[in-house]
Design an enzyme around this catalytic site. Structure first.
Site, mmCIF file in Angstrom:
data_model
loop_
_atom_site.group_PDB
_atom_site.id
_atom_site.type_symbol
_atom_site.label_atom_id
_atom_site.label_comp_id
_atom_site.label_asym_id
_atom_site.label_seq_id
_atom_site.Cartn_x
_atom_site.Cartn_y
_atom_site.Cartn_z
ATOM 1 C CB ALA A 1 -0.920 0.008 1.221
ATOM 2 C CB CYS A 2 2.068 3.496 -2.096
ATOM 3 S SG CYS A 2 1.127 3.594 -3.613
ATOM 4 C CG ASP A 3 -0.311 9.177 0.305
ATOM 5 O OD1 ASP A 3 -1.515 8.904 0.399
ATOM 6 O OD2 ASP A 3 0.169 10.261 0.666
ATOM 7 N N GLY B 1 0.561 5.758 -5.415
ATOM 8 C CA GLY B 1 0.322 4.670 -6.350
ATOM 9 C C GLY B 1 1.314 4.579 -7.496
ATOM 10 C CB VAL C 1 -3.231 3.994 2.253
ATOM 11 C CG1 VAL C 1 -3.809 3.824 3.641
ATOM 12 C CG2 VAL C 1 -1.739 3.762 2.280
#
Length: 103
Positions: free
Chosen positions: A15-17, A19, A46
């Protein structure tokens, strides 16, 4: 202390902020490493973490937000380095070896 049972992981989310970039490369690397274990590795923002995730790996600064999304039943493993982070290595090894780890 929460425990992750590596033998039960079927879906891992990176998960990232935003993408893009480094987290996408991490997801691709993990997909190759966990292919033989039969684990699906997906990349997600996220806020869009799927509800069927067995474990979430995310940057330290996003871990609290990820925990808010997935709740207490899904382990969220924070990391600092996109390549070679010890926390990510421990998760990969636990899945490959089918053993449990505390985090």
């Amino acid at each position: 202390m929460p425990t992750l049972d590596g033998s039960s992981v079927k879906k891992l989310i990176v998960a990232c902020d935003a993408g893009m970039g480094s987290s996408l490369m991490l997801a691709a690397t993990l997909k190759k490493q966990l292919k033989k274990a039969g684990v699906s590795v997906e990349h997600s923002a996220v806020v869009d973490i799927p509800s069927d995730a067995d474990v979430v790996i995310t940057q330290n600064n996003l871990a609290a937000r990820a925990r808010d999304v997935v709740g207490d039943d899904t382990p969220v493993i924070p990391f600092q380095l996109f390549l070679g982070d010890p926390a990510v290595t421990r998760v990969v090894e636990a899945i490959q070896e089918g053993r449990s780890i505390d985090f």
